[in-house]
Design a protein around this motif. Structure first.
Motif, PDB file in Angstrom:
ATOM      1  N   HIS A 171      -7.375 -10.236   0.074  1.00  0.00           N
ATOM      2  CA  HIS A 171      -7.455  -8.897   0.688  1.00  0.00           C
ATOM      3  C   HIS A 171      -8.135  -7.886  -0.240  1.00  0.00           C
ATOM      4  N   HIS A 177       0.813  -1.225   0.000  1.00  0.00           N
ATOM      5  CA  HIS A 177       0.000   0.000   0.000  1.00  0.00           C
ATOM      6  C   HIS A 177       0.844   1.272   0.000  1.00  0.00           C
ATOM      7  N   CYS A 237     -10.432  -4.329   0.559  1.00  0.00           N
ATOM      8  CA  CYS A 237      -9.659  -3.089   0.710  1.00  0.00           C
ATOM      9  C   CYS A 237     -10.463  -1.904   0.187  1.00  0.00           C
TER      10      CYS A 237
HETATM   11 ZN   LIG Z   1      -5.332  -3.097  -0.192  1.00  0.00          ZN
END
Ligand SMILES: [Zn+2]
Length: 204
Positions: A39, A6, A43
């Motif tokens: 994920h 990220h 997200c």
């Molecule tokens: Zn993410």
């Protein structure tokens, strides 16, 4: 790993993810890739800002005893009026609702102060990224009543700790994994932290 993903790009960018996990052996790369794939749908796609591996603290003054509580959280996102806090879990979920976990209640209690001073609503969510886990536990959005109950829960625990300390019965967890990141590891007599990092430990 998700912090690196990220901080330097997007978890939705395959080439970027590949560059972050490059260098591990094949089976580790497969495992990490699977974590990222699970994920991505969880997200938040559009965030105002975010931070990873955040350590937060909240001081409690009254009713006594006074104490300082600290917690760590894997990721915190701000979007759509939310303080959207995430803990990444690589094992099977052990609760059906995040609020059932004592650690989550402590995290929520501390984060709620940050959220309210910024006019945000706190939501604490566990992302269960292990293979075969279909659903995450229900996220926790504590209301005023929840937070009051948690204040009392933590206060009662601290009160018991003070009584044990007074009677010479207090024992810390002495768990290397917990003690390793605790800010109080250099002053706690029960710390199991390996003194491998004197540079950061000495000033605590
Ligand atoms: Zn993410």
């Amino acid at each position: 790993m998700l912090r690196l993903v990220h901080e330097k790009g997007s978890c939705r960018d395959d080439a970027h993810v590949a560059s972050v996990i490059d260098g591990y052996d094949d089976s580790t790369v497969r495992r990490l890739r699977a974590f990222v794939e699970r994920h991505v749908p969880r997200c938040p796609p559009d965030v105002d800002r975010g931070a990873h591996e955040v350590e937060v603290a909240r001081f409690h003054r009254a009713p006594p005893p006074m104490f300082m509580a600290i917690a760590r959280i894997d990721a915190v996102w701000v979007h759509d009026g939310l303080l959207d806090a995430r803990d990444y879990k690589t094992g099977a979920p052990f609760v059906e609702e995040v609020r059932e976990d004592a650690g989550a209640r402590l995290q929520a209690w501390i984060l709620a102060r940050y959220a309210s001073t910024r006019g945000l609503t706190l939501r604490l969510r566990y992302e269960c990224l292990a293979a075969g886990v279909a659903d995450d536990p229900d996220p926790f959005e504590p209301d005023a009543e929840d937070l009051e109950a948690i204040t009392e829960e933590i206060r009662t625990v601290v009160e018991a700790m003070w009584i044990e300390e007074r009677d010479g019965d207090w024992r810390g967890v002495a768990d290397a994994e917990v003690c390793g990141w605790c800010s109080y590891r250099s002053t706690c007599r029960d710390s199991a932290a390996v003194p491998a990092d004197p540079g950061t430990d000495a000033g605590d």
